[in-house]
Design a protein around this motif. Structure first.
Motif, short mmCIF file in Angstrom:
data_model
loop_
_atom_site.label_atom_id
_atom_site.label_comp_id
_atom_site.label_asym_id
_atom_site.label_seq_id
_atom_site.Cartn_x
_atom_site.Cartn_y
_atom_site.Cartn_z
N ASN A 101 1.02 4.30 -2.74
CA ASN A 101 0.66 5.68 -2.39
C ASN A 101 1.84 6.64 -2.46
OD1 ASN A 101 -1.97 4.82 -1.90
ND2 ASN A 101 -1.61 4.47 0.28
N GLN A 104 0.83 -1.21 0.00
CA GLN A 104 0.00 0.00 0.00
C GLN A 104 0.86 1.26 0.00
OE1 GLN A 104 -3.60 0.99 0.31
NE2 GLN A 104 -3.53 -0.83 -0.96
N THR A 117 -8.24 0.83 -2.14
CA THR A 117 -8.14 2.15 -1.54
C THR A 117 -7.63 2.00 -0.11
OG1 THR A 117 -10.37 2.12 -0.62
CG2 THR A 117 -10.13 2.91 -2.91
N GLN A 118 -7.28 3.11 0.53
CA GLN A 118 -6.79 3.06 1.91
C GLN A 118 -7.85 2.46 2.83
OE1 GLN A 118 -3.73 3.80 2.70
NE2 GLN A 118 -3.93 3.40 4.88
N HIS A 123 -17.36 -2.14 0.85
CA HIS A 123 -15.90 -2.28 0.76
C HIS A 123 -15.53 -3.75 0.55
CE1 HIS A 123 -14.91 1.81 1.43
NE2 HIS A 123 -15.21 1.85 2.72
#
Length: 224
Positions: A73, A69, A154-155, A187
């Motif tokens: 990012n 991650q 996504t985060q 999610h």
């Protein structure tokens, strides 16, 4: 002079590491964090960070998942993994998943300084005695494919995935993230789609391939 973030959840080791760095390496600032979330916050607050020193076992990091991650990012940020493990497979995968260096926690201050200077010069670094063994064999393509899928999360989806590997229920996840259960379900549906899974068990099994310790049995136990 470099600005560092030192991310490790053990204060004694974090202080010892900072002292070891300062004895041989000139820094202009050092920020300390003790979890994956606080590390992400520090990176947002300090966009001029030159190096991130990351412990794979921090709360919220979930082995290689956090590294993947962070690599997505912050693609230009050099990430140096610090770990007690000296297993070749772990080191190979860390480099394959985007780290610039792997420093064992047993490393002496001179080696740490050498590693940080090498990374700032744009090089990859692992201990000299492991260099040939690490780079002569590439990580499995299947793991790299899975890492690419995880990088699409996504985060918030990453956080939900982390909680799934810990065996949390939807209502527990919703409470901790301050969102509705419907949002959690959305999610999870997105995670299923991106990882190519059809249920929670498959997701945990897939995620297990990118963690340092098997969470499946623990996750199953919490669901019963």
């Amino acid at each position: 002079m470099a600005k560092l973030i030192v991310a490790d959840d053990h204060p004694l080791f974090r202080n010892a590491l900072i002292n070891a760095i300062s004895s041989t390496f000139v820094t202009k600032a050092t920020i300390e964090t003790d979890s994956f979330d606080s590390t992400c916050t520090a990176l947002e607050q300090h966009p001029d960070t030159d190096l991130l020193l990351l412990d794979l076992h921090m709360p919220g990091n979930c082995g290689f998942l956090g590294l993947i991650q962070l690599r997505k990012n912050y693609p230009s940020l050099p990430i140096v993994v610090i770990s007690a493990s000296e297993e070749l497979d772990v080191i190979r995968r860390v480099i394959a998943f985007g780290a610039s260096a792997y420093i064992p926690k047993s490393a002496n201050p001179v080696d740490i300084s050498t590693a940080l200077n090498a990374v700032l010069a744009g090089e990859l670094w692992v201990p000299a005695n492991l260099h040939k063994a690490v780079f002569q064999q590439q990580s499995a393509g299947e793991d790299l494919d899975l890492a690419a899928k995880v990088a699409q999360l996504t985060q918030q989806q990453y956080k939900v995935l982390y909680y799934l590997t810990e065996g949390w229920l939807n209502k527990q996840i919703a409470y901790d993230l301050h969102i509705s259960e419907a949002t959690v379900k959305a999610h999870i549906t997105a995670i299923f789609r991106k990882l190519g899974c059809t249920n929670r068990t498959q997701v945990v099994i897939q995620a297990q391939r990118l963690t340092l310790e098997p969470p499946v049995d623990r996750a199953m136990a919490k669901q019963h």
